[in-house]
Design a protein around this motif. Structure first.
Motif, PDB file in Angstrom:
ATOM      1  N   MET A 214       0.669  -1.266  -0.036  1.00  0.00           N
ATOM      2  CA  MET A 214       0.061  -0.058   0.061  1.00  0.00           C
ATOM      3  C   MET A 214       1.001   1.297  -0.264  1.00  0.00           C
ATOM      4  SD  MET A 214      -2.710   1.859   0.037  1.00  0.00           S
ATOM      5  CE  MET A 214      -3.839   0.513  -0.224  1.00  0.00           C
ATOM      6  N   PRO A 215       1.201   1.647  -1.382  1.00  0.00           N
ATOM      7  CA  PRO A 215       1.969   2.833  -1.276  1.00  0.00           C
ATOM      8  C   PRO A 215       1.143   4.082  -1.029  1.00  0.00           C
ATOM      9  CG  PRO A 215       1.613   2.266  -3.564  1.00  0.00           C
ATOM     10  CD  PRO A 215       0.785   1.192  -2.593  1.00  0.00           C
ATOM     11  N   ASN A 216       1.822   5.109  -1.292  1.00  0.00           N
ATOM     12  CA  ASN A 216       0.935   6.381  -1.061  1.00  0.00           C
ATOM     13  C   ASN A 216       1.439   7.493  -2.206  1.00  0.00           C
ATOM     14  OD1 ASN A 216       3.228   7.546   0.191  1.00  0.00           O
ATOM     15  ND2 ASN A 216       2.235   8.000   2.187  1.00  0.00           N
ATOM     16  N   THR A 217       0.741   8.859  -2.332  1.00  0.00           N
ATOM     17  CA  THR A 217       1.024   9.368  -3.434  1.00  0.00           C
ATOM     18  C   THR A 217       2.250  10.452  -3.231  1.00  0.00           C
ATOM     19  OG1 THR A 217      -0.463  11.285  -2.677  1.00  0.00           O
ATOM     20  CG2 THR A 217      -1.406   9.722  -4.396  1.00  0.00           C
ATOM     21  N   PRO A 218       2.828  10.694  -2.362  1.00  0.00           N
ATOM     22  CA  PRO A 218       4.254  11.264  -2.495  1.00  0.00           C
ATOM     23  C   PRO A 218       5.234  10.553  -2.717  1.00  0.00           C
ATOM     24  CG  PRO A 218       2.974  11.846  -0.112  1.00  0.00           C
ATOM     25  CD  PRO A 218       2.161  10.737  -0.912  1.00  0.00           C
ATOM     26  N   GLY A 219       4.753   9.260  -3.046  1.00  0.00           N
ATOM     27  CA  GLY A 219       6.019   8.506  -3.997  1.00  0.00           C
ATOM     28  C   GLY A 219       6.287   9.018  -5.020  1.00  0.00           C
ATOM     29  N   ARG A 220       5.542  10.009  -5.732  1.00  0.00           N
ATOM     30  CA  ARG A 220       5.563  10.625  -7.132  1.00  0.00           C
ATOM     31  C   ARG A 220       6.768  11.361  -7.056  1.00  0.00           C
ATOM     32  NH1 ARG A 220      -0.489  12.528  -8.093  1.00  0.00           N
ATOM     33  NH2 ARG A 220       0.603  13.923  -9.556  1.00  0.00           N
ATOM     34  N   VAL A 221       7.189  11.703  -5.910  1.00  0.00           N
ATOM     35  CA  VAL A 221       8.278  12.676  -5.656  1.00  0.00           C
ATOM     36  C   VAL A 221       9.304  12.136  -4.855  1.00  0.00           C
ATOM     37  CG1 VAL A 221       7.075  14.941  -5.973  1.00  0.00           C
ATOM     38  CG2 VAL A 221       7.219  14.153  -3.841  1.00  0.00           C
TER      39      VAL A 221
END
Length: 266
Positions: free
Chosen positions: A110-117
């Motif tokens: 379960m990742p989260n959206t700040p992974g995009r940066v």
């Protein structure tokens, strides 16, 4: 070894992008849309295709399609012993296994959206068919977009969904509230946004640098009877902390409901 992504959505793009930046990986993204494939190939420099090629046991298959589309996407897929890494919310190991000819070499994340940066945090759970080497491989993949936390029980996926999975939205909610308060105090839109963003960024930086408990940091800037004290007393009266806790509880409960829907209500 090739890391295959079944689905080319935002999270797949984020993970693949992180791996590309690290270097040393063969990456292949499978996506039905020709325009999306062309964009991913150009922006990431990875191999793309409309259909999943034949897998080998040393490969990793990242399941990154929407949960409601997963069963159809997995139809006809032969893992051939490859490690399966799923980022799909709500789909249990048992459900995924039933979609993939009963393989148990599965790790859920379960990742989260700040992974995009590169500032994400991912909770991982390994099924009984995953080895220690599989866990290490999955950790390397997910570390490309941030921190990794291992879960001992699959049910904890719901809990981490409520904390970190949905957590960025809670922070954005509070950032927006502080921005709205700044507007109410007479600041223009740009300044109000800047003040809110800088305040959150500075507070996180201070907390990371010092390593002190959050409550201690709060006390360090709160003098009894002072201005900060007045604000915090208002938050306590309005039970803001309890409301956040109740929100997390609601998120966890909804995560469980969604999982039950995919499992036929079992």
């Amino acid at each position: 070894m090739t890391i295959y992504f079944l689905g080319g959505g935002n999270m797949a793009e984020a993970i693949a992008g992180g791996l590309v930046r690290q270097g040393g990986y063969q990456i292949h993204i499978v996506n039905r849309g020709a325009e999306k494939r062309e964009r991913l190939a150009k922006s990431l420099g990875v191999a793309v295709s409309e259909k999943l090629p034949a897998l080998n046991a040393e490969d990793i298959l990242v399941l990154a399609v929407k949960p409601q589309d997963m069963q159809a996407a997995c139809a006809g897929v032969e893992t051939n012993g490859a490690l399966v890494l799923s980022v799909a919310a709500g789909l249990s190991v048992n459900t995924l296994s039933s979609y993939l000819n009963d393989t148990r070499r599965i790790i859920r994340t379960m990742p989260n959206t700040p992974g995009r940066v590169g500032l994400g945090v991912s909770g991982l759970f390994a099924a009984d068919g995953a080895s220690d080497a599989d866990k290490q491989a999955a950790e390397e993949v997910m570390s490309a977009i941030g921190q990794v936390v291992w879960l001992e029980d699959e049910a904890q996926i719901h809990a981490i969904t409520g904390i970190t999975g949905s957590g960025p939205a809670y922070v954005f909610y509070l950032m927006n509230a502080l921005q709205e308060a700044a507007l109410a105090q007479g600041f223009d839109n740009e300044t109000a946004r800047q003040l809110s963003l800088a305040t959150f960024k500075g507070a996180v930086g201070l907390a990371e640098q010092g390593g002190e408990d959050f409550i201690v940091l709060q006390q360090n800037v709160t003098s009894k009877g002072g201005t900060t004290f007045a604000a915090l007393e208002t938050f306590k009266e309005r039970k803001v902390a309890q409301a956040i806790g109740a929100g997390v509880d609601a998120c966890v409960a909804r995560s469980k409901e969604i999982a039950q829907q995919f499992e036929g209500g079992k």
